[in-house]
Design an enzyme around this catalytic site. Structure first.
Site, PDB file in Angstrom:
ATOM      1  N   SER A   1      30.508  37.740  43.059  1.00 22.67           N
ATOM      2  CA  SER A   1      29.788  38.877  43.184  1.00 22.67           C
ATOM      3  C   SER A   1      29.772  39.526  41.607  1.00 22.67           C
ATOM      4  O   SER A   1      30.492  39.284  40.865  1.00 22.67           O
ATOM      5  CB  SER A   1      30.427  39.999  43.963  1.00 22.67           C
ATOM      6  OG  SER A   1      29.708  41.374  43.862  1.00 22.67           O
TER       7      SER A   1
ATOM      8  N   TYR B   1      38.603  43.389  47.052  1.00 23.78           N
ATOM      9  CA  TYR B   1      37.438  42.565  47.275  1.00 23.78           C
ATOM     10  C   TYR B   1      36.939  42.109  45.509  1.00 23.78           C
ATOM     11  O   TYR B   1      36.640  41.009  45.271  1.00 23.78           O
ATOM     12  CB  TYR B   1      36.179  43.316  47.864  1.00 23.78           C
ATOM     13  CG  TYR B   1      34.837  42.515  47.759  1.00 23.78           C
ATOM     14  CD1 TYR B   1      34.729  41.555  48.569  1.00 23.78           C
ATOM     15  CD2 TYR B   1      33.970  43.145  46.846  1.00 23.78           C
ATOM     16  CE1 TYR B   1      33.144  40.995  48.429  1.00 23.78           C
ATOM     17  CE2 TYR B   1      32.810  42.486  46.577  1.00 23.78           C
ATOM     18  CZ  TYR B   1      32.244  41.772  47.578  1.00 23.78           C
ATOM     19  OH  TYR B   1      31.113  40.955  47.524  1.00 23.78           O
TER      20      TYR B   1
ATOM     21  N   LYS C   1      36.771  38.534  43.887  1.00 17.14           N
ATOM     22  CA  LYS C   1      35.749  37.748  43.612  1.00 17.14           C
ATOM     23  C   LYS C   1      35.860  37.138  42.032  1.00 17.14           C
ATOM     24  O   LYS C   1      35.659  36.029  41.377  1.00 17.14           O
ATOM     25  CB  LYS C   1      34.514  38.601  43.325  1.00 17.14           C
ATOM     26  CG  LYS C   1      34.239  38.903  44.886  1.00 17.14           C
ATOM     27  CD  LYS C   1      33.532  37.590  45.632  1.00 17.14           C
ATOM     28  CE  LYS C   1      32.922  37.921  46.979  1.00 17.14           C
ATOM     29  NZ  LYS C   1      32.890  36.755  47.912  1.00 17.14           N
TER      30      LYS C   1
END
Length: 267
Positions: free
Chosen positions: A146, A159, A163
């Site tokens: 991402s 999160y 990534k």
């Protein structure tokens, strides 16, 4: 290598796509089939998998599917072996499974943090661990990360960190398996609404009032990320490894700059 239109085809290759029931995973599985690959797909949500299987088979390709969690060690090992037994050696592995929720770090419990780590990092390591021994030399691994890996991500701290970890892990894998001709790369999408992030998309839209979402003045589509994944899996990318391709309409390049509806720019 002679470059021809056939260089992008994946004829008779075997591709595994995780998190393939919807969004980028589903678009990638169908694209792989349309470009000639047999496809093995799995997801922990059983409701939409049959539709993806039907689209793969409608493209004239074989499909193996399963309902399982990419974090499950034994389940992933069994699925990878089943793919090898039914379709042949794995040529392409697309690690797409993942997930997140919106919360400040101080509102994220240790359990929530552990869940985010397992969903966004352990899913990748688990699938690589069990997939790569069954892969053909000269194969390709594509990890879906991402753009949150490249800038601050308030409300999505763990999160985003995972990534970024996947991108670093990708670089190491590219070195460790280069002797087998296995290429390992990332794609990092953004502004690509999918069925799994309707709430996040609505929240982003509310913050973008009077501004275009990207320098291209539109949001993206899951198929636009799938197209880059197909490229990385194909012979067109035969000398590309250890890299990350942003599929974000220019959002990272723009930084904090946004394009207004009148064509001017603002911070």
């Amino acid at each position: 290598m002679a470059l021809t239109p056939d260089s992008v085809l994946l004829t008779d290759r075997v591709a595994v796509v995780t998190g393939a029931a919807r969004g980028i995973g589903a678009a990638t599985a169908v694209a792989m089939a349309r470009f000639g690959a047999d496809v093995a797909i799995f997801d922990k949500d059983p409701t939409l998998l049959p539709d993806v299987v039907q689209q793969v088979e409608s493209a004239g390709r074989r499909c193996v599917s399963g309902v399982l969690d990419a974090r499950g060690d034994d389940a992933v090992a069994a699925f990878m072996q089943r793919t090898r037994d039914e379709l042949g050696p794995i040529d392409v592995l697309v690690n797409n499974a993942g997930g997140t929720f919106r919360a400040r770090f101080d509102d994220t419990s240790p359990k929530g943090e552990h869940t985010l780590i397992r969903e966004n990092f352990s899913t990748v390591t688990n699938c690589v661990r069990h997939g790569i021994p069954l892969m053909s030399d000269g194969g390709a691994i594509i990890n879906v990360t991402s753009v949150e890996a490249y800038h601050a991500a308030p409300m999505f701290g763990v999160y985003a960190a995972m990534k970024a970890a996947v991108e670093q892990f990708t670089k190491t894998l590219a070195l460790e398996y280069g002797h087998r001709g296995i290429r390992v790369n990332c794609v990092a999408p953004d502004m690509m609404p999918t069925p799994g992030d309707e709430v996040l998309a609505e929240q982003s839209s509310s913050l973008m009032d009077g501004l275009y979402p990207t320098p291209l003045r539109r949001k993206g589509h899951a198929e636009e990320c799938a197209s880059v994944i197909v490229f990385l899996a194909s012979d067109m990318a035969s000398f590309v490894t250890g890299e990350s391709i942003l599929v974000d309409g220019g959002t990272v390049a723009a930084g904090s700059w946004k394009t207004r509806f009148d064509g001017s720019f603002g911070l």
